[in-house]
Design a protein around this motif. Structure first.
Motif, short mmCIF file in Angstrom:
data_model
loop_
_atom_site.label_atom_id
_atom_site.label_comp_id
_atom_site.label_asym_id
_atom_site.label_seq_id
_atom_site.Cartn_x
_atom_site.Cartn_y
_atom_site.Cartn_z
N GLU A 1 77.05 -19.00 45.73
CA GLU A 1 77.44 -17.91 44.78
C GLU A 1 77.29 -16.53 44.77
N LEU A 2 75.79 -16.73 45.37
CA LEU A 2 75.37 -14.75 45.55
C LEU A 2 75.97 -13.82 46.73
N ILE A 3 76.07 -14.86 47.53
CA ILE A 3 76.53 -14.29 48.76
C ILE A 3 78.55 -13.96 48.71
N GLU A 4 79.20 -15.09 47.30
CA GLU A 4 80.23 -14.51 47.09
C GLU A 4 80.46 -13.47 46.52
N PHE A 5 79.82 -13.57 45.88
CA PHE A 5 79.71 -11.86 44.88
C PHE A 5 79.23 -11.14 45.27
N ALA A 6 78.71 -11.01 46.56
CA ALA A 6 78.22 -9.51 47.03
C ALA A 6 78.82 -9.64 47.89
N VAL A 7 80.27 -10.15 48.61
CA VAL A 7 81.41 -9.99 49.71
C VAL A 7 82.40 -9.43 48.31
N THR A 8 82.39 -10.13 47.36
CA THR A 8 83.53 -9.63 46.05
C THR A 8 83.38 -7.63 46.25
N VAL A 9 81.70 -7.31 45.21
CA VAL A 9 81.61 -5.97 44.92
C VAL A 9 81.92 -5.32 46.35
N GLU A 10 81.44 -5.60 47.77
CA GLU A 10 82.12 -5.07 49.04
C GLU A 10 83.12 -4.66 49.06
N GLN A 11 83.84 -5.60 48.56
CA GLN A 11 85.81 -4.98 48.82
C GLN A 11 85.81 -4.21 47.83
N ARG A 12 85.33 -4.88 46.55
CA ARG A 12 85.68 -3.57 45.11
C ARG A 12 85.18 -2.44 45.42
N VAL A 13 84.15 -1.73 45.83
CA VAL A 13 82.95 -1.03 46.06
C VAL A 13 84.10 -0.10 47.61
N GLU A 14 84.33 -0.22 47.93
CA GLU A 14 85.64 0.04 49.38
C GLU A 14 86.99 0.80 48.58
N ALA A 15 87.78 -0.51 47.76
CA ALA A 15 88.92 -0.53 47.08
C ALA A 15 89.23 0.78 46.52
N ILE A 16 88.42 0.66 45.17
CA ILE A 16 87.54 1.72 44.15
C ILE A 16 87.89 2.82 44.85
N LEU A 17 86.77 3.30 45.88
CA LEU A 17 86.45 4.19 46.09
C LEU A 17 87.48 4.77 47.13
N ALA A 18 88.02 3.95 47.70
CA ALA A 18 89.77 4.40 48.60
C ALA A 18 90.39 4.90 47.13
N GLU A 19 91.00 4.87 45.72
CA GLU A 19 91.69 5.02 44.77
C GLU A 19 91.14 5.92 44.26
N LEU A 20 90.12 6.04 44.13
CA LEU A 20 89.04 7.57 43.11
C LEU A 20 89.09 8.81 44.17
N LYS A 21 88.02 8.00 45.57
CA LYS A 21 88.12 9.59 46.30
C LYS A 21 88.47 9.54 48.43
N PRO A 22 90.41 9.43 47.68
CA PRO A 22 90.73 8.80 48.96
C PRO A 22 89.98 10.05 50.24
N GLY A 23 89.93 9.60 51.27
CA GLY A 23 89.57 10.19 52.36
C GLY A 23 88.27 9.92 52.53
N ARG A 24 87.92 9.22 51.41
CA ARG A 24 85.80 9.21 52.08
C ARG A 24 85.49 8.11 52.27
N GLU A 25 84.83 7.68 53.23
CA GLU A 25 84.39 6.87 54.28
C GLU A 25 83.02 6.32 53.50
N LEU A 26 83.06 5.35 52.41
CA LEU A 26 81.86 4.34 51.85
C LEU A 26 81.73 3.16 52.90
N HIS A 27 80.28 2.70 53.53
CA HIS A 27 80.47 0.88 53.69
C HIS A 27 79.07 0.63 53.34
N THR A 28 79.33 -1.03 53.04
CA THR A 28 77.82 -0.98 53.38
C THR A 28 77.28 -0.89 54.35
N ASN A 29 75.71 -0.46 53.84
CA ASN A 29 74.82 -0.27 55.02
C ASN A 29 73.78 -1.33 55.18
N VAL A 30 72.41 -1.86 55.61
CA VAL A 30 72.28 -3.19 56.39
C VAL A 30 71.04 -3.04 54.90
#
Length: 399
Positions: A302-331
């Motif tokens: 469950e933890l990795i599934e939850f983490a992947v979902t959070v990653e996907q939603r952060v990128e999607a919502i950022l693209a919606e609210l701040k278009p053009g701003r790149e933000l990805h997971t770091n190490v």
């Protein structure tokens, strides 16, 4: 008398040099050790992709590569393991002092005690300044320090938990031995390999803050352990190595899948930093994050599934609210997940990062010492104009 400029025509007035804040992008030296190509999402150790090394080789291979300059063949690797295994043992001058160090740093954690322990071990060994030692001795000192770091960290942690340190085993690999000394149990091969891949992926990463700090100290001719202590200080900051546990804290704070979007929107709109996302160099996905996500997915749950979902939603919502701003997971984002899945407590996340990065720092220290010029930048003074008259004292001067 001639001015400095007249004496040396190449002298440059520091007030005339415009550089970005934080020295971002400023080239300060040449290196044969590593590079980060942020626009490509690629980094390498010497001539090899760091991710390829993490996927295909052992930590000992990479340790040999960074400090001795080449990937070892089978005979060289066997000799290297025989050379470094005895260096894991706690020095006699340090061993009886560890309980007091553990008690003194119990509130701060093992990383706080590591610096003091390394200083004692270096004094016990008689480590001399880089300026006064031959290249061969510098390598010996580097192997000594990098082999000892995991033993000190795990011993301090266990003492702080009310348990006795576990003696290192020469028959275990670096990563397996680290987990063994931490838990007292021989780890499952999958766990040892996952931690090994994390360690390899974080050995070095260009001229980051801690590596640069280590090289600045090395440029003074100080001893190798003093240089490592500077790197440790820089790594302890939450904006550098102190983030893996904070990234996992983010997942805890969100809590459940139904809270993801509201939590992300609130933090993005407030301009808050989302720990585990963003990097000062990469403008693409961090290749370390991509690899560690795959490692974590190999465990499932469950933890990795939850983490992947959070990653996907952060990128999607950022693209919606701040278009053009790149933000990805770091190490740090998936590093925390991997270490948690392998049984490491959160207070050991950054110390584990330090165990890996000590190898990269040491390689940079050796390179700096081989062809050193003291690193002495300038700062632009912006205070009140000087000189000003010194105000008269309000009373008689002390005698």
């Amino acid at each position: 008398m001639a001015s400095a400029t007249e004496t040396n025509p190449t002298e440059i007035n520091p007030t005339e040099i415009e550089v970005p804040r934080g020295l971002k992008g400023v080239v300060v030296t040449e290196t044969r050790l590593s590079d980060v190509r942020g626009l490509e999402g690629f980094y390498h150790y010497r001539q090899y992709s760091a991710i390829d090394l993490a996927q295909q080789r052992s930590l000992e291979d990479v340790w040999h590569l960074m400090l001795l300059g080449e990937l070892p063949d089978a005979a060289q690797l066997s000799a290297f393991r025989a050379r470094t295994a005895p260096l894991r043992r706690l020095p006699d001058g340090l061993r009886p002092l560890l309980p007091a160090l553990a008690a003194a740093t119990a509130r701060s954690g093992p990383l706080a005690g590591l610096g003091a322990a390394l200083s004692i071990a270096a004094a016990d060994r008689g480590v001399r300044p880089l300026y006064d030692t031959a290249p061969e001795q510098r390598i010996e000192d580097a192997l000594f320090a990098t082999a000892l770091v995991p033993t000190i960290l795990t011993a301090l942690h266990r003492l702080q938990q009310g348990e006795q340190p576990v003696e290192p085993r020469a028959d275990l690999t670096y990563a397996a031995n680290y987990l063994y000394m931490l838990t007292g149990r021989e780890p499952e091969p999958a766990q040892a390999r996952a931690i090994e891949q994390y360690l390899i992926a974080t050995v070095d990463h260009g001229f980051n803050a801690s590596t640069f700090t280590s090289r600045v100290i090395a440029s003074t001719g100080a001893d190798l352990v003093a240089c490592l202590l500077g790197g440790l200080g820089a790594l302890s900051g939450p904006l550098h190595g102190g983030a893996p546990s904070r990234a996992l804290d983010t997942l805890d704070e969100i809590g459940t899948p139904d809270r993801i979007d509201d939590w992300i929107r609130a933090h993005v709109l407030a301009g808050d930093r989302i720990m585990g996302f963003g990097h000062p160099v990469y403008r693409t996905e961090d290749p370390r994050s991509r690899m560690l996500r795959t490692v974590a997915e190999g465990f499932g749950g469950e933890l990795i599934e939850f983490a992947v979902t959070v990653e996907q939603r952060v990128e999607a919502i950022l693209a919606e609210l701040k278009p053009g701003r790149e933000l990805h997971t770091n190490v740090e984002f998936y590093a925390g997940v991997v270490m948690h899945l392998c049984g490491l407590p959160r207070e050991m996340f950054t110390p584990t990062f330090a165990a890996a990065r000590a190898i990269g720092w040491s390689a940079n220290i050796l390179e700096q010492a081989a062809d050193s010029k003291i690193i002495r930048p300038a700062a632009r003074y912006v205070g009140p104009p000087a000189p000003q008259p010194v105000p008269a004292p309000q009373g008689p001067l002390p005698r």
